[in-house]
Scaffold this active site. Structure first.
Site, mmCIF file in Angstrom:
data_model
loop_
_atom_site.group_PDB
_atom_site.id
_atom_site.type_symbol
_atom_site.label_atom_id
_atom_site.label_comp_id
_atom_site.label_asym_id
_atom_site.label_seq_id
_atom_site.Cartn_x
_atom_site.Cartn_y
_atom_site.Cartn_z
ATOM 1 N N CYS A 3 0.870 -1.167 0.000
ATOM 2 C CA CYS A 3 0.000 0.000 0.000
ATOM 3 C C CYS A 3 0.907 1.216 0.000
ATOM 4 C CB CYS A 3 -0.884 -0.001 1.243
ATOM 5 S SG CYS A 3 -1.805 1.534 1.390
ATOM 6 N N GLU A 260 -29.952 3.137 25.221
ATOM 7 C CA GLU A 260 -28.875 3.791 24.470
ATOM 8 C C GLU A 260 -28.894 5.284 24.799
ATOM 9 O OE1 GLU A 260 -26.354 3.213 22.038
ATOM 10 O OE2 GLU A 260 -26.244 5.401 22.077
ATOM 11 N N CYS A 335 -15.293 -4.584 22.479
ATOM 12 C CA CYS A 335 -14.310 -4.198 21.464
ATOM 13 C C CYS A 335 -12.997 -3.824 22.133
ATOM 14 C CB CYS A 335 -14.850 -3.060 20.597
ATOM 15 S SG CYS A 335 -15.362 -1.627 21.541
HETATM 16 N N1 SAH Z 1 -24.837 -2.585 19.947
HETATM 17 C C1 SAH Z 1 -24.700 -1.614 18.893
HETATM 18 C C2 SAH Z 1 -23.821 -0.405 19.253
HETATM 19 C C3 SAH Z 1 -22.577 -0.675 20.018
HETATM 20 S S1 SAH Z 1 -21.481 0.721 20.133
HETATM 21 C C4 SAH Z 1 -24.244 -2.272 17.621
HETATM 22 O O1 SAH Z 1 -23.695 -3.367 17.617
HETATM 23 O O2 SAH Z 1 -24.442 -1.684 16.542
HETATM 24 C C5 SAH Z 1 -21.727 1.247 21.785
HETATM 25 C C6 SAH Z 1 -22.929 2.133 21.970
HETATM 26 O O3 SAH Z 1 -22.982 2.510 23.350
HETATM 27 C C7 SAH Z 1 -22.912 3.442 21.199
HETATM 28 O O4 SAH Z 1 -24.084 3.515 20.419
HETATM 29 C C8 SAH Z 1 -22.912 4.542 22.290
HETATM 30 O O5 SAH Z 1 -23.674 5.674 21.921
HETATM 31 C C9 SAH Z 1 -23.536 3.813 23.448
HETATM 32 N N2 SAH Z 1 -23.211 4.324 24.795
HETATM 33 C C10 SAH Z 1 -22.025 4.794 25.238
HETATM 34 N N3 SAH Z 1 -22.106 5.093 26.543
HETATM 35 C C11 SAH Z 1 -23.364 4.799 26.943
HETATM 36 C C12 SAH Z 1 -24.051 4.883 28.184
HETATM 37 N N4 SAH Z 1 -23.440 5.319 29.286
HETATM 38 N N5 SAH Z 1 -25.322 4.475 28.231
HETATM 39 C C13 SAH Z 1 -25.962 4.012 27.133
HETATM 40 N N6 SAH Z 1 -25.364 3.922 25.932
HETATM 41 C C14 SAH Z 1 -24.081 4.302 25.831
#
Ligand code: SAH
Length: 393
Positions: A3, A260, A335
């Site tokens: 790359c 969320e 993650c």
């Molecule tokens: N489960 C989803 C998103 C995972 S990413 C998927 O697989 O597509 C993690 C998510 O946690 C994000 O959308 C973020 O906005 C949310 N998040 C972060 N801190 C949070 C909190 N304290 N309470 C609720 N949601 C939260």
């Protein structure tokens, strides 16, 4: 694999390793950090380790000779590394970005210059639907007015008839954020849809949506396999984003709650539930920890918690309330294995046992690790047995 931007853009840090080596390294890290909590299955690798990214973003600027360039910021700088094709990105998306750049000269559109503040085109974002084949192009401009708009759209569609929607996003502030608040649909419906585990999801310019669709299906598939729902359970999908996991689980559960924090994500989640004709799911725009505390106070019944927190992991409020609620199962998608280890440490001291875990490689050529873990509630009788067992060791 070669790359031209290797070592500069900060994307493929593991380009020097074979794919097998990468999987081994990730599995080793997972076992080192989380192996003591329970059994780990072997890492699930990607069939397609290249061009998996369904979301592609390019920043526009000019070189010293004032030629228009597009690419990626060099890591930790605002210096643009020109990139025409990337090993991780969707190839059609890359080609569309090059076309936009080539069209800019004849349409007399200038790229934005961060130092002077002049210029129109800041970024181009392309999102693609893996199963649907739909493609959204987001032109991020400093002004809501695109000169010769109709001809520009016509010319772009002529080169790429596969584009299904074009959106103009206005970002006129001095910011390192890519997208601004205001948006205008120039062509098509303004969003794309894609299918994930048999359900349809709407993806707009700002929606959170996993970037590796093939591996996401495997990850969610594992999460559901671990949850082993029978149709009778009350399920909580915590940190639910646009509701993907909860919606996929809803057909196998009695009732699902999604929580969320992000307002736009909750709005998308509600739309997604509606368009899949799902009636047994409710979304709450709340902090997951606070919501959990409230459920624990109300002594609500939750049988299975599916949780997918951000990199920082969960928090004390959430975990301490989770152990009060005593769901039979907690399926934890993570993650970040470091915060996963910390949270598993907490849960396994408070009445849960990790039964299985597996890494799913969502990000080949990078060091990012995704994993899913199943925890089961140890019943009272079992708890003392378990303690004895630990004491004997
Ligand atoms: N489960 C989803 C998103 C995972 S990413 C998927 O697989 O597509 C993690 C998510 O946690 C994000 O959308 C973020 O906005 C949310 N998040 C972060 N801190 C949070 C909190 N304290 N309470 C609720 N949601 C939260």
């Amino acid at each position: 694999m070669n790359c031209l931007a290797a070592g500069k853009c900060g994307g493929c840090k593991w380009l020097h390793m074979s794919y097998e080596e990468q999987l081994k390294k990730k599995e080793k890290t997972l076992r080192e950090l989380c192996g003591r909590f329970g059994k780990w299955e072997s890492m699930i690798g990607a069939k397609e380790a290249y061009h998996y990214r369904n979301k592609v973003h390019a920043v526009f600027g000019e070189d010293r000779r004032h030629n228009i360039i597009s690419g990626i910021y060099e890591e930790n700088t605002h210096h643009i590394v020109p990139v025409d094709s990337c090993l991780l990105e969707n190839e059609k998306a890359d080609a569309i970005i090059v076309t936009v750049r080539n069209m800019m000269k004849s349409f007399r559109l200038r790229p934005y210059n961060e130092d002077s503040g002049y210029g129109l085109v800041r970024h181009v974002l392309v999102r693609t639907g893996f199963h649907s084949g739909e493609i959204m192009v987001v032109l991020v401009l400093t002004s809501p007015i695109l000169p010769s708009k109709n001809n520009f759209i016509k010319a772009l569609l002529k080169e790429h008839p596969e584009i299904t929607t074009i959106v103009l996003n206005v970002n006129d502030r001095i910011t390192s954020m890519v997208l601004g608040e205001k948006e205008k649909v120039l062509y098509g419906k303004g969003y794309i849809e894609d299918t994930l585990c048999g359900k349809v999801f709407r993806i707009s310019s700002r929606s959170f949506y996993q970037v590796n669709p093939m591996q996401t299906e495997k990850l969610y598939g594992k999460a559901l396999e671990y949850a082993a729902l029978t149709g009778k359970e009350t399920v909580l999908d915590a940190y639910c984003g646009t509701g993907t996991i909860g919606i996929i689980a809803s057909g196998h559960a009695k009732e699902v709650m999604g929580v969320e924090l992000n307002r736009a994500a909750v709005r998308d989640a509600k739309i997604n539930a509606k368009s899949n004709y799902i009636k047994n799911i409710t979304f709450y725009e709340r902090d997951a920890g606070e919501f959990m505390m409230q459920l624990a106070e109300q002594k609500a019944r939750v049988d299975v918690v599916l949780m997918d927190p951000p990199r920082a992991g969960s928090d004390e409020a959430f975990l301490s309330s989770a152990v009060k609620l005593k769901p039979q199962k907690i399926v934890y998608i993570s993650c970040n294995p470091k915060t996963l280890a910390r949270d598993l440490g907490y849960l396994t001291k408070k009445g849960y046992r990790m039964t299985r875990g597996v890494g799913v490689d969502m990000f080949p050529w990078t060091s990012s690790i995704e994993a899913v873990v199943c925890l089961k509630l140890i019943s009272e009788g079992q708890t003392s047995q378990h303690r004895n067992h630990i004491c004997k060791k």
